[in-house]
Motif scaffolding. Structure first.
Motif, PDB file in Angstrom:
ATOM      1  N   THR A  34       0.845  -1.199   0.000  1.00 43.53           N
ATOM      2  CA  THR A  34       0.000   0.000   0.000  1.00 43.53           C
ATOM      3  C   THR A  34       0.883   1.254   0.000  1.00 43.53           C
ATOM      4  N   THR A  35       1.540   1.507   1.123  1.00 40.57           N
ATOM      5  CA  THR A  35       2.438   2.654   1.223  1.00 40.57           C
ATOM      6  C   THR A  35       3.879   2.172   1.289  1.00 40.57           C
ATOM      7  N   VAL A  37       7.354   3.252   2.674  1.00 42.88           N
ATOM      8  CA  VAL A  37       7.878   4.193   3.664  1.00 42.88           C
ATOM      9  C   VAL A  37       9.400   4.239   3.525  1.00 42.88           C
ATOM     10  N   LYS A  61       2.439   3.251  -6.143  1.00 41.89           N
ATOM     11  CA  LYS A  61       2.120   3.230  -4.711  1.00 41.89           C
ATOM     12  C   LYS A  61       2.406   4.602  -4.092  1.00 41.89           C
ATOM     13  N   ARG A  62       1.750   4.878  -2.989  1.00 42.83           N
ATOM     14  CA  ARG A  62       2.061   6.084  -2.222  1.00 42.83           C
ATOM     15  C   ARG A  62       3.449   5.940  -1.601  1.00 42.83           C
ATOM     16  N   MET A  87       4.472   7.026  10.576  1.00 48.15           N
ATOM     17  CA  MET A  87       3.620   6.038   9.924  1.00 48.15           C
ATOM     18  C   MET A  87       2.196   6.065  10.470  1.00 48.15           C
ATOM     19  N   GLN A  90       0.219   8.981   9.216  1.00 51.36           N
ATOM     20  CA  GLN A  90      -0.199   8.834   7.819  1.00 51.36           C
ATOM     21  C   GLN A  90      -1.050   7.582   7.599  1.00 51.36           C
ATOM     22  N   HIS A  91      -1.491   6.974   8.698  1.00 51.34           N
ATOM     23  CA  HIS A  91      -2.410   5.834   8.639  1.00 51.34           C
ATOM     24  C   HIS A  91      -1.854   4.678   7.803  1.00 51.34           C
ATOM     25  N   CYS A  92      -0.579   4.382   7.987  1.00 50.46           N
ATOM     26  CA  CYS A  92       0.021   3.241   7.282  1.00 50.46           C
ATOM     27  C   CYS A  92      -0.530   1.935   7.855  1.00 50.46           C
ATOM     28  N   ASP A  93      -0.916   1.023   6.968  1.00 54.78           N
ATOM     29  CA  ASP A  93      -1.523  -0.225   7.414  1.00 54.78           C
ATOM     30  C   ASP A  93      -0.511  -1.364   7.391  1.00 54.78           C
ATOM     31  N   ALA A  96       1.867  -1.848   4.386  1.00 59.97           N
ATOM     32  CA  ALA A  96       2.933  -0.883   4.110  1.00 59.97           C
ATOM     33  C   ALA A  96       4.277  -1.618   4.093  1.00 59.97           C
TER      34      ALA A  96
END
Length: 369
Positions: A34-35, A37, A61-62, A87, A90-93, A96
């Motif tokens: 998803t993200t 980092v 991806k973001r 993280m 920024q609501h990283c799940d 990530a």
């Protein structure tokens, strides 16, 4: 491109070694991420963050960048929390993926963050120093320091890929090159006497960043570490030999204050000390102990340790993770290319310190940033 496979119970992955690998990071990103980092520091970010972000953005991806302060002195719990803060904000799940872009400090701290964020997410190592390329990025050791000792808080947690771009070494300061070469020659000392001899013959080529010499040194170092880690992921036996010189080295780092010497500089000096102890306690011929000293000097690392005071040396070494039930244990060499883990008599340790701790101004280690 050279590729080395690492296979452990905690995960199997490839080490990709090639010039320009930084521009191909998208190949290492899982499809369901998803993200992404990107964890780095300002020094590395100024050189390579935009390239890394551009490559990662090609996945669609973001990409979230988190910059940590630069230096071993910041490898602590407070800095670790900066990753979690960023993280979580920024609501990283749980899908990530952390991408560690930097040297050993960044790799260790970002890997530890991956190990514990939401009970574990994936991460990719993108090491930018020679030391991290040949050592700390491979094998899944992640940690932060505690004032009492180095790497006391951490986890064994494997990356999903290690991406080594040999071109990034061209911007590495000479001191960092020497520090990385200490870990390179360590592999020869403990596992491969022929490789040690090759390092002796190519020491100046390596310091000059000759591309062919570097490619061989990095690949062989990774092969040797992968061989050990694949047999002993969690350091219950064979993997301990990778700590050759580290009991002395960690005492130097803690005694002087983390960051005063680079880790590889301390390891280089620590190997000279461990070689002297090996000659006293394990049967290493003195001529081979002198070869280790000479090669350590040839790659640009200190060969005399700082005078911390004998009792302070013992206090610091007692805090090392390799101590068991209060008994100091060392990695020693019965012969070049072979290592064992063993206790050593305190009197012999004192003799080794007497041989290797600076006593005069001429011997005093001069490590200049």
């Amino acid at each position: 491109m050279k590729q080395v496979r690492v296979e452990t119970p905690g995960g199997n992955y490839s080490i990709q070694i090639a010039p320009g690998r930084l521009d191909r990071l998208a190949e290492a990103v899982p499809a369901d991420a998803t993200t992404l980092v990107l964890v780095t520091n300002p020094t590395v970010a100024a050189l390579y963050a935009e390239r890394a972000e551009r490559a990662l953005s090609a996945t669609g991806k973001r990409v979230l960048r988190i910059e940590l302060p630069d230096g071993e002195q910041y490898k602590d719990w407070q800095t670790l929390n900066l990753i979690f803060d960023g993280m979580l904000a920024q609501h990283c799940d749980r899908k990530a993926v952390i991408v560690a872009l930097g040297g050993g400090v960044i790799g260790d701290i970002a890997g530890f963050a991956a190990a514990v964020y939401m009970r574990g997410i994936r991460f990719i190592q993108v090491p930018t120093t020679l030391l991290s390329q040949v050592d700390s990025s491979v094998g899944g050791k992640t940690a932060v320091n505690h004032p009492i000792g180095k790497n006391m808080l951490g986890a064994f947690y494997q990356p999903i890929s290690v991406e080594i771009d040999t071109d990034v070494l061209n911007t590495l300061p000479a001191r960092e090159v020497s520090a990385g070469l200490a870990e390179v020659i360590k592999y020869g000392a403990i596992l491969d006497a022929e490789f040690f001899a090759w390092c002796e013959a190519h020491a100046q080529d390596l310091r000059a960043l000759d591309p062919q010499a570097l490619a061989h040194a990095i690949a062989r170092s990774c092969e040797l570490k992968a061989f050990v880690v694949s047999q002993d992921e969690r350091e219950t036996g064979l993997r301990a030999i990778l700590n050759f010189g580290h009991t002395f080295a960690h005492a130097i780092e803690a005694g002087l204050g983390f960051g005063a010497w680079l880790h590889g500089e301390a390891v280089g000096c620590g190997m000279v000390q461990a070689a002297e102890l090996s000659a006293l306690a394990a049967g290493l011929v003195q001529a081979d102990a002198e070869r280790i000293r000479a090669l350590t000097l040839a790659i640009g690392c200190p060969v005399y340790a700082p005078d911390l005071g004998t009792e302070r040396w013992f206090d610091l070494m007692q805090g090392d993770k390799k101590t068991e039930a209060g008994q100091l244990r060392f990695i020693l060499l019965p012969k070049l290319g072979e290592a064992v883990r063993t206790p050593a008599d305190a009197a012999l340790v004192r003799q080794a310190l007497d041989r290797t701790v600076a006593k005069t101004a001429g011997e005093q280690p001069a490590v200049v940033a």
